[in-house]
Design a protein around this motif. Structure first.
Motif, mmCIF file in Angstrom:
data_model
loop_
_atom_site.group_PDB
_atom_site.id
_atom_site.type_symbol
_atom_site.label_atom_id
_atom_site.label_comp_id
_atom_site.label_asym_id
_atom_site.label_seq_id
_atom_site.Cartn_x
_atom_site.Cartn_y
_atom_site.Cartn_z
ATOM 1 N N ALA A 93 38.423 -47.679 36.275
ATOM 2 C CA ALA A 93 37.735 -47.014 35.177
ATOM 3 C C ALA A 93 36.235 -47.310 35.226
ATOM 4 C CB ALA A 93 38.324 -47.455 33.843
ATOM 5 N N LEU A 136 34.821 -45.214 37.876
ATOM 6 C CA LEU A 136 34.752 -43.805 37.461
ATOM 7 C C LEU A 136 33.517 -43.567 36.596
ATOM 8 C CD1 LEU A 136 36.085 -40.978 37.206
ATOM 9 C CD2 LEU A 136 37.246 -41.830 35.178
ATOM 10 N N ILE A 137 33.287 -44.463 35.635
ATOM 11 C CA ILE A 137 32.146 -44.292 34.739
ATOM 12 C C ILE A 137 30.828 -44.399 35.511
ATOM 13 C CG2 ILE A 137 30.893 -45.405 32.839
ATOM 14 C CD1 ILE A 137 33.555 -45.890 31.503
ATOM 15 N N THR A 140 28.000 -40.979 36.421
ATOM 16 C CA THR A 140 26.556 -40.888 36.188
ATOM 17 C C THR A 140 25.814 -40.811 37.523
ATOM 18 O OG1 THR A 140 26.425 -43.276 36.084
ATOM 19 C CG2 THR A 140 26.562 -42.125 33.997
ATOM 20 N N VAL A 164 37.681 -45.087 19.162
ATOM 21 C CA VAL A 164 36.959 -43.838 19.341
ATOM 22 C C VAL A 164 36.441 -43.322 17.999
ATOM 23 C CG1 VAL A 164 37.108 -41.514 20.249
ATOM 24 C CG2 VAL A 164 38.455 -43.329 21.269
ATOM 25 N N VAL A 188 33.040 -44.487 16.769
ATOM 26 C CA VAL A 188 31.813 -43.892 17.305
ATOM 27 C C VAL A 188 31.236 -42.888 16.306
ATOM 28 C CG1 VAL A 188 30.856 -42.454 19.133
ATOM 29 C CG2 VAL A 188 32.545 -44.200 19.687
ATOM 30 N N LEU A 231 25.721 -46.243 21.341
ATOM 31 C CA LEU A 231 26.107 -45.353 22.446
ATOM 32 C C LEU A 231 25.552 -43.945 22.248
ATOM 33 C CD1 LEU A 231 27.727 -44.508 24.954
ATOM 34 C CD2 LEU A 231 29.744 -44.306 23.529
ATOM 35 N N VAL A 232 25.758 -43.388 21.045
ATOM 36 C CA VAL A 232 25.318 -42.009 20.804
ATOM 37 C C VAL A 232 23.792 -41.909 20.890
ATOM 38 C CG1 VAL A 232 25.263 -40.136 19.117
ATOM 39 C CG2 VAL A 232 27.361 -41.422 19.477
ATOM 40 N N VAL A 249 22.836 -41.844 24.458
ATOM 41 C CA VAL A 249 23.144 -40.565 25.114
ATOM 42 C C VAL A 249 22.053 -39.554 24.785
ATOM 43 C CG1 VAL A 249 24.759 -38.624 25.206
ATOM 44 C CG2 VAL A 249 25.627 -40.952 25.190
ATOM 45 N N VAL A 251 20.398 -44.270 30.462
ATOM 46 C CA VAL A 251 21.616 -44.443 31.273
ATOM 47 C C VAL A 251 22.165 -45.879 31.302
ATOM 48 C CG1 VAL A 251 22.634 -44.087 33.550
ATOM 49 C CG2 VAL A 251 21.050 -42.417 32.630
ATOM 50 N N VAL A 298 24.093 -46.429 28.148
ATOM 51 C CA VAL A 298 25.293 -45.595 28.120
ATOM 52 C C VAL A 298 26.377 -46.212 29.002
ATOM 53 C CG1 VAL A 298 26.267 -43.350 28.731
ATOM 54 C CG2 VAL A 298 24.031 -43.471 27.647
ATOM 55 N N GLY A 326 29.721 -47.450 27.486
ATOM 56 C CA GLY A 326 30.871 -46.664 27.954
ATOM 57 C C GLY A 326 31.928 -47.567 28.552
ATOM 58 N N PHE A 357 33.658 -49.671 25.745
ATOM 59 C CA PHE A 357 34.632 -48.877 24.984
ATOM 60 C C PHE A 357 35.884 -48.620 25.814
ATOM 61 C CE2 PHE A 357 31.289 -47.592 21.939
ATOM 62 C CZ PHE A 357 32.019 -47.774 20.785
ATOM 63 N N ALA A 358 35.682 -48.241 27.084
ATOM 64 C CA ALA A 358 36.829 -47.964 27.948
ATOM 65 C C ALA A 358 37.677 -49.209 28.116
ATOM 66 C CB ALA A 358 36.349 -47.442 29.293
ATOM 67 N N TYR A 370 39.722 -50.017 25.017
ATOM 68 C CA TYR A 370 40.801 -49.032 24.907
ATOM 69 C C TYR A 370 41.932 -49.362 25.876
ATOM 70 C CZ TYR A 370 42.723 -44.271 24.487
ATOM 71 O OH TYR A 370 43.525 -43.185 24.258
#
Lengths: 318, 272
Positions: free
Chosen positions: A22, A25-26, A30, A255, A258, A273-274, A277, A282, A285, A289, A292-293, A296
């Motif tokens: 993960a 991936l994040i 980017t 989530v 947020v 985070l928002v 963004v 970056v 973020v 990101g 949070f991931a 979760y």
């Protein structure tokens, strides 16, 4: 080795692998998309030469894989770099905001979990009668509205019309607990409403599922009272699905936070985070990101492990 | 077919249809232009402005109609993209089996292990939010859910005798996916369609509300909330109209989807 230890170990190893994937991936997303930190700093009008210079200076020219492992190592050791916009240390900002977010999520969980399980039990007890139907109706309504809509409806009536709670949830470390709780009353209410419906519906389904098993019928037929049936036979088998439901909803809470933080201008991770963004910051973020991931994914792994540990068939193998 | 339609589904169908027609005919039925400043700031509702005006004096009813057009348009296209991608890949994985299925499924698991909103925010920090990028982003992120469903349904179908027969008579992959599996997997997919559409409406509204979705001057329901949210503190309910619109649309689509699901499952596989 006890089979349950093996199962849990397998699940944890798989979880660790998933966390790594993960984060890749994040970072990769980017990386693969156009625009980078240098572009974000200099803006669209930057010349190719100044972009190249800044990339050189920031070390963006090195291979992506090298930078990924550097970034990952930094995250793991608590060094997340500095924000592009205000040059502040990201880890420091994350630490204070994280505790605010956990404070909000903690109270939302503390209220919603017992309430949801209680209401789920009521729905099972009065299955297909009016309390059950009312609960399904509320569920349908609450999944049809986004979190921020529920928030503004609550603000409109409880903050603006009735003055019961503030519409901006500003908290600072100097406030005492009661003041803090008053400040976060509305955001907690929104989060509770967001997860409550789903949680009680799934609790209801989980208990109904267990109550329909053959062994419950056997227990009833051999003359146990209703309470004994639930305490000795239904409850041990319903713990796993209920804990699972709770964990899935706690993950969902992550989530929901947020959006709710943005509505109430609450100084937490979601708002951070928002903001990042919108400002195309970056590094912030990426850090937010991946946090949070990770939360979760960890909650989901925890749910899996608990459902393995609480399964009587796995605990007492033949 | 329309004879046995229950009242709840009929109401749902009528409201859903009304929203779609309003979206299609927005320029005809909206009393004023989308960006036209026609009055004072946050005027109360009156004969000229049925819902009043917004934070810079634009007619709120017209904004709501044009906003609905944007929201519904984006949600519809994203849903179509999500279903086209998700079900094709899901059927493909089920028919191929083996390592193709394994690789695709693990990739989807990875994407689903991170909340869609977080992934969308990470991606939107790198790309420009336009109507096209939003549709592609939401459609592809959501296709993972359709993939799961499509694959699960197709795995059951692909072991049926008639699929075996098609394979034996030498049909190509394309025939098996689109002529054998798709017609038989349609019922559960159609029922899911409504739920995915609602999810898209909520998703795009949330992104726009956070300021990373549809960009002004284009109106959409989430954006209208963002623009008018300051009014709430003065007791002006302009930001609450989109809530009513989204909730009624979501509930109506759910009512229709429930009916479709009941109808198709009660016929035990038949498609009347």
């Amino acid at each position: 080795m006890h089979p349950i230890v093996k199962l849990v170990a397998q699940r944890l190893a798989l979880g660790a692998l998933l966390l790594l994937a993960a984060s890749a991936l994040i970072f990769g997303l980017t990386e693969a998309l156009p625009g980078d930190a240098a572009q974000a700093i200099l803006g669209q009008a930057a010349t190719a030469e100044s972009l190249a210079n800044l990339r050189e200076e920031m070390g963006l020219n090195r291979p992506a894989l090298t930078r990924y492992f550097e970034w990952l190592g930094g995250i793991l050791t608590g060094d997340m770099g500095v924000a592009l916009t205000n040059k502040l240390d990201i880890a420091t900002s994350v630490a204070s905001r994280m505790s605010n977010t956990l404070f909000l999520a903690f109270w939302a969980a503390l209220i919603s979990v017992p309430l949801a399980i209680l209401l789920g039990l009521i729905a099972v007890r009065y299955q297909n009668r009016w309390p059950d139907k009312a609960i399904s109706g509320v569920t349908l309504a609450s999944i049809s509205l986004p979190e921020f809509m529920i928030a503004y409806i609550l603000i409109f009536f409880f903050a603006v019309k009735l003055f019961w709670a503030p519409s901006f949830a500003n908290i600072s470390p100097s406030m005492d607990l009661l003041d803090k709780l008053h400040a976060i009353a509305l955001p907690v209410a929104v989060l509770v409403m967001v997860v409550l419906a789903h949680m009680m519906r799934m609790t209801r389904a989980a208990i109904l599922n267990v109550m329909q098993s053959a062994y419950i019928e056997t227990a009833e037929l051999k003359g146990l009272t209703g309470f004994q049936v639930i305490a000795r036979h239904a409850f041990p088998n319903a713990i796993a699905p209920i804990v699972n439901v709770v964990m899935i909803n706690m993950a969902y809470l992550v989530v929901g936070v947020v959006v709710v933080e943005v509505v109430f201008a609450y100084p937490g991770m979601g708002q951070y985070l928002v903001d990042a963004v919108v400002k195309r910051d970056v590094p912030v973020v990426l850090a937010c990101g991946v946090i949070f991931a990770a939360v979760y994914i960890l909650l989901n792994i925890f749910a899996d492990v608990v459902s393995i540990l609480t399964n009587p068939r796995l605990r007492h193998p033949k | 077919m329309m004879k046995n339609i229950p009242l709840s589904a009929l109401i749902g169908l009528v409201i859903t249809a009304t929203y779609f027609i309003a979206a299609a005919l927005a320029p005809v039925i909206a009393p004023y232009g989308m960006a036209e400043v026609v009055g004072d700031v946050w005027e109360p509702s009156s004969a000229e402005h049925l819902l009043g005006t917004d934070q810079i004096g634009r007619d709120l009813l017209s904004r709501m109609i044009y906003g609905g057009r944007t929201t519904i348009w984006i949600a519809t296209l994203a849903t179509i993209l999500s279903f086209a991608t998700g079900s094709t890949l899901g059927f493909f994985a089920a028919v191929m089996g083996g390592w193709v299925d394994m690789a695709l499924s693990r990739l989807v698991d990875l994407f689903m292990s991170i909340p869609s909103l977080i992934l969308a925010l990470v991606i939107l920090s790198s790309i420009e939010a336009t109507v096209v990028t939003l549709i592609v982003l939401m459609g592809l992120l959501d296709s993972t859910r359709v993939y799961r469903l499509a694959r699960a349904v197709a795995v059951d179908i692909s072991v049926m005798d008639y699929v075996e027969a098609a394979r034996l008579r030498g049909e190509k992959l394309k025939w098996i996916i689109f002529r054998e599996i798709l017609p038989n997997a349609l019922s559960p997919l159609v029922a899911e369609l409504g739920l995915r559409f609602i999810f898209m409406v909520l998703f795009i509204s949330t992104l726009s509300f956070l300021g990373v979705g549809v960009q002004p001057p284009l109106a959409d329901w989430g954006g209208i909330v963002k623009e008018n949210k300051e009014g709430i503190n003065f007791g002006i309910g302009a930001a609450l109209y989109p809530a009513v619109a989204i909730a009624t649309l979501a509930i109506s689509v759910n009512l229709v989807a429930d009916w479709v699901l009941n109808r198709t499952t009660s016929l035990k596989g038949g498609r009347g």
